[in-house]
Design a protein around this motif. Structure first.
Motif, PDB file in Angstrom:
ATOM      1  N   TRP A 286       0.736  -1.127   0.021  1.00  0.00           N
ATOM      2  CA  TRP A 286       0.271   0.173  -0.021  1.00  0.00           C
ATOM      3  C   TRP A 286       1.484   1.563  -0.134  1.00  0.00           C
ATOM      4  O   TRP A 286       1.991   1.401  -0.067  1.00  0.00           O
ATOM      5  CB  TRP A 286      -0.926  -0.156   0.814  1.00  0.00           C
ATOM      6  CG  TRP A 286      -0.195  -0.329   2.321  1.00  0.00           C
ATOM      7  CD1 TRP A 286       0.522   0.611   3.143  1.00  0.00           C
ATOM      8  CD2 TRP A 286       0.373  -1.356   3.035  1.00  0.00           C
ATOM      9  NE1 TRP A 286       1.544   0.122   4.497  1.00  0.00           N
ATOM     10  CE2 TRP A 286       1.098  -1.280   3.974  1.00  0.00           C
ATOM     11  CE3 TRP A 286      -0.132  -3.193   3.052  1.00  0.00           C
ATOM     12  CZ2 TRP A 286       0.649  -2.270   5.531  1.00  0.00           C
ATOM     13  CZ3 TRP A 286      -0.122  -3.765   3.287  1.00  0.00           C
ATOM     14  CH2 TRP A 286       0.230  -3.598   4.339  1.00  0.00           C
ATOM     15  N   HIS A 287       0.108   2.313  -0.031  1.00  0.00           N
ATOM     16  CA  HIS A 287       1.036   3.547  -0.075  1.00  0.00           C
ATOM     17  C   HIS A 287       0.843   4.550   1.326  1.00  0.00           C
ATOM     18  O   HIS A 287       1.658   5.202   1.238  1.00  0.00           O
ATOM     19  CB  HIS A 287       0.694   4.641  -1.202  1.00  0.00           C
ATOM     20  CG  HIS A 287       0.127   4.356  -2.736  1.00  0.00           C
ATOM     21  ND1 HIS A 287      -0.675   3.068  -3.330  1.00  0.00           N
ATOM     22  CD2 HIS A 287       1.019   3.896  -3.678  1.00  0.00           C
ATOM     23  CE1 HIS A 287      -0.176   2.696  -4.468  1.00  0.00           C
ATOM     24  NE2 HIS A 287       0.555   3.362  -4.762  1.00  0.00           N
TER      25      HIS A 287
ATOM     26  N   THR B 146      -5.937  -4.862   0.236  1.00  0.00           N
ATOM     27  CA  THR B 146      -4.831  -4.659  -1.254  1.00  0.00           C
ATOM     28  C   THR B 146      -4.463  -6.260  -1.366  1.00  0.00           C
ATOM     29  O   THR B 146      -3.288  -6.454  -2.625  1.00  0.00           O
ATOM     30  CB  THR B 146      -3.523  -4.671  -0.247  1.00  0.00           C
ATOM     31  OG1 THR B 146      -3.159  -4.662   0.837  1.00  0.00           O
ATOM     32  CG2 THR B 146      -3.695  -2.671  -0.649  1.00  0.00           C
TER      33      THR B 146
ATOM     34  N   ASP C 146      -5.356   5.607   1.049  1.00  0.00           N
ATOM     35  CA  ASP C 146      -4.548   5.523   1.343  1.00  0.00           C
ATOM     36  C   ASP C 146      -4.485   6.166   0.044  1.00  0.00           C
ATOM     37  O   ASP C 146      -3.369   5.811  -0.660  1.00  0.00           O
ATOM     38  CB  ASP C 146      -4.463   3.904   1.326  1.00  0.00           C
ATOM     39  CG  ASP C 146      -3.365   2.898   0.936  1.00  0.00           C
ATOM     40  OD1 ASP C 146      -2.028   3.748   1.131  1.00  0.00           O
ATOM     41  OD2 ASP C 146      -3.479   2.800  -0.919  1.00  0.00           O
TER      42      ASP C 146
ATOM     43  N   CYS D 248      -2.253   8.841  -0.346  1.00  0.00           N
ATOM     44  CA  CYS D 248      -1.210   8.611  -0.805  1.00  0.00           C
ATOM     45  C   CYS D 248      -0.549   9.030  -1.277  1.00  0.00           C
ATOM     46  O   CYS D 248       0.341   9.331  -1.464  1.00  0.00           O
ATOM     47  CB  CYS D 248      -0.768   7.945   1.090  1.00  0.00           C
ATOM     48  SG  CYS D 248      -0.491   8.046   2.408  1.00  0.00           S
ATOM     49  N   ARG D 249      -1.510   8.575  -2.199  1.00  0.00           N
ATOM     50  CA  ARG D 249      -0.658   7.874  -3.662  1.00  0.00           C
ATOM     51  C   ARG D 249      -0.747   9.113  -4.792  1.00  0.00           C
ATOM     52  O   ARG D 249      -0.103   9.094  -5.644  1.00  0.00           O
ATOM     53  CB  ARG D 249      -1.722   6.470  -4.396  1.00  0.00           C
ATOM     54  CG  ARG D 249      -1.387   6.585  -5.547  1.00  0.00           C
ATOM     55  CD  ARG D 249      -2.297   5.513  -5.878  1.00  0.00           C
ATOM     56  NE  ARG D 249      -3.391   5.618  -6.329  1.00  0.00           N
ATOM     57  CZ  ARG D 249      -3.363   6.230  -7.774  1.00  0.00           C
ATOM     58  NH1 ARG D 249      -2.827   6.025  -8.205  1.00  0.00           N
ATOM     59  NH2 ARG D 249      -4.941   6.331  -7.887  1.00  0.00           N
TER      60      ARG D 249
ATOM     61  N   ASN E 198       7.894  12.999   0.627  1.00  0.00           N
ATOM     62  CA  ASN E 198       7.431  11.643   1.246  1.00  0.00           C
ATOM     63  C   ASN E 198       9.141  11.211   1.035  1.00  0.00           C
ATOM     64  O   ASN E 198       9.942  11.610   0.760  1.00  0.00           O
ATOM     65  CB  ASN E 198       6.923  11.494  -0.344  1.00  0.00           C
ATOM     66  CG  ASN E 198       6.460   9.849  -0.119  1.00  0.00           C
ATOM     67  OD1 ASN E 198       6.096   9.394   0.741  1.00  0.00           O
ATOM     68  ND2 ASN E 198       5.805   9.555  -1.416  1.00  0.00           N
TER      69      ASN E 198
ATOM     70  N   PRO F 294       9.864   8.083   1.114  1.00  0.00           N
ATOM     71  CA  PRO F 294      10.362   6.219   1.376  1.00  0.00           C
ATOM     72  C   PRO F 294      10.906   5.496   1.395  1.00  0.00           C
ATOM     73  O   PRO F 294      10.777   4.341   2.782  1.00  0.00           O
ATOM     74  CB  PRO F 294      10.142   5.222  -0.642  1.00  0.00           C
ATOM     75  CG  PRO F 294      10.688   7.367  -0.663  1.00  0.00           C
ATOM     76  CD  PRO F 294      10.085   8.101   0.441  1.00  0.00           C
TER      77      PRO F 294
END
Length: 539
Positions: free
Chosen positions: A323-324, A373, A397, A400-401, A452, A454
């Protein structure tokens, strides 16, 4: 004086109850804060305290070197004792950078008498020449010009006669004009120098710091950040302490901190809101607040999550992420503290309080993400979606994407301020009428920013209220000055649901700030240089 105290002046967002204050420090500890209503009174006190410090410094130095009550010099001919005459501090125009640089060059290799003026304005006489004409001359000139015009219209006027008249008219005008040299005084930009009389011939004495009364310049924010302690990052949440009750007064390592706690649910849109317009208490936050920072800044601090050591995030399930939504979600608020002007230009930066809230994904949220998901997930299998967090988790979610690149989706982030004791502490109605109402952050890269990370499995959403309307900023400044010491404030964040498939809404996270007294605020420079008090030991 005996404790070698220092005095510093602050204007605006110093954490004091009034805009102007003087801080008396011994070492790095503030012993006293003297607060004033006007800048003029502040400067009078600063001058008076400076007199005391200067006099004590000179007397202390002379006691070490003077045993005969006469001016004493060393074997090399350098003076060892000094005399201090009276001096004055007067308001003047601040020096420009060029003049300050020139002043610095003038100091080298010159005597103190030669570089410090004796209570005279720093000005020079500048000559400016211009033409002027008397009142009578104006009438005569008008007569000549009109006569010339009339003659040119006369049938008897020949071209040669016209040029004679034109030449005569111009000559007459020139004679009527005078050209006096007008003297006017132009003050150079500069502060009043203090008159310090001494027999020394260079600047090697302890009185070097008295060369001028120019305030210390504060470098730009970007520069100040670059000179922070190399390799140092504060632990997230080191400026506040979690409390069990809002009325607790948390103290750690002999320092009083601002408290925070988990907030009670805020009101959000319920399932079917678009038809019945009813709200409900949030079913539960998607993320749990694990740390809070609250400190004072001279300007907003972007990307707070990259400047601190983020909390760790461990979960019961070890399912690989599909997921994001991040494990750690950070929300940073910049609350302006500079009093806004109703008629001045809007600013996008300035003095502020920075509130950073660090959220860790909840276990239930993670389980929902694992389910929705999965490759074999069937949305029809969801039962009672109208009373569960599933739709809200899906919506967050998706946010966030899409938010980093889709401005329309970005603009669905809502912020909710709720004063939990507004009525009890007497907050006026013009502020209370907005209490608990959500505010959409609709201007990407102006009022809201997404960062962001990651590599850290983290994402940050920054909200700055600097570009907000005058009334909103005025309310914040008014609350800061009158009520912050007593205030209990809940701050929550929600992604706006706009269809039944996105409802009911759930808060992403919410935290309650307990009595954010301006006097307890830690300064940003101290925080990022590692010199501020810490609410816990460094990890």
């Amino acid at each position: 004086v005996k404790e070698h105290a220092t005095v510093g002046a602050a204007i605006g967002h110093s954490g004091s109850p009034t805009p102007f204050c003087l801080s008396v420090k011994v070492g790095k500890e503030t012993k006293f804060k003297l607060c004033f209503d006007t800048h003029a009174i502040q400067m009078e006190w600063l001058a008076a305290l400076t007199d005391i410090i200067v006099k004590s410094s000179v007397e202390s130095h002379n006691k070490l070197h003077d045993t005969s009550h006469v001016l004493n010099t060393s074997a090399s001919g350098q003076p060892k004792t000094f005399l201090l005459d009276n001096y004055t501090i007067r308001a003047s125009i601040m020096p420009t950078a060029k003049e300050e640089l020139d002043n610095d060059h003038d100091v080298k290799g010159r005597s103190l008498d030669g570089i410090i003026s004796n209570s005279e304005d720093l000005c020079e006489e500048e000559s400016e020449s211009y033409y002027q004409i008397s009142e009578m001359g104006v009438y005569i000139a008008a007569t000549i010009i009109n006569t010339a015009l009339i003659m040119t219209q006369a049938s008897s006027s020949t071209p040669s006669r016209f040029w004679y008249v034109a030449t005569f008219a111009n000559l007459g005008l020139y004679c009527l004009l005078s050209q006096p040299e007008v003297q006017k005084k132009t003050k150079k930009s500069g502060l009043k120098r203090r008159s310090v009389r001494s027999s020394i011939t260079n600047m090697t004495s302890p009185l070097k710091s008295l060369r001028a009364s120019t305030p210390k310049k504060i470098p730009p924010k970007a520069i100040r950040k670059s000179i922070s302690k190399p390799g140092f990052k504060p632990q997230a949440g080191s400026t506040c302490v979690k409390v069990d009750s809002a009325d607790d007064a948390p103290t750690k390592n002999n320092h009083r901190f601002i408290g925070w706690k988990t907030a009670d649910p805020v009101q959000v849109r319920s399932f079917g809101y678009l038809s019945h317009k009813k709200k409900m208490s949030s079913l539960g936050p998607l993320y749990d607040v694990v740390a809070v920072d609250f400190f004072e800044c001279s300007s907003r601090i972007p990307d707070m999550s990259s400047r601190v050591i983020l909390p760790s995030a461990e979960f019961e399930s070890k399912t690989k992420k599909r997921w994001h939504a991040p494990d750690i979600f950070v929300v940073t608020l910049s609350l302006p503290t500079d009093t806004p002007s109703a008629f001045g230009r809007a600013t996008n930066d300035g003095g502020c309080y920075t509130a950073s809230m660090y959220y860790k994904m909840g276990e239930e949220t993670r389980k929902i993400l694992e389910r929705i998901t999965a490759n074999d997930y069937d949305p029809a299998s969801e039962k009672n979606a109208e009373t569960s967090m599933v739709n809200a988790v899906k919506l967050f979610d998706e946010w966030c994407r899409r938010a980093p690149s889709d401005d329309k989706f970005f603009s669905r982030m809502k912020m909710i301020f709720r004063g939990d004791n507004f009525k009890e502490i007497g907050v006026p109605n013009w502020i209370r009428q907005y209490n608990g109402k959500p505010v959409l952050i609709k201007r990407p890269r102006e009022t809201g920013f997404v960062y962001n990370h990651p590599e850290l499995n983290a994402m940050e959403f920054e909200i700055t209220l600097h570009p907000f309307p005058y009334l909103a900023k005025q309310a914040i400044c008014y609350l800061k000055e009158k009520y912050f010491k007593q205030l209990i404030l809940t701050v929550g964040f929600v992604i706006e649901g706009r269809s039944d498939e996105e409802l009911p809404e759930c808060t992403i996270g919410a935290a309650q700030l307990c009595h954010p007294d301006p006097a307890l605020n830690i300064q940003d420079d101290d925080l990022f240089e590692g010199t501020s008090p810490k609410s816990h030991e460094d990890e």
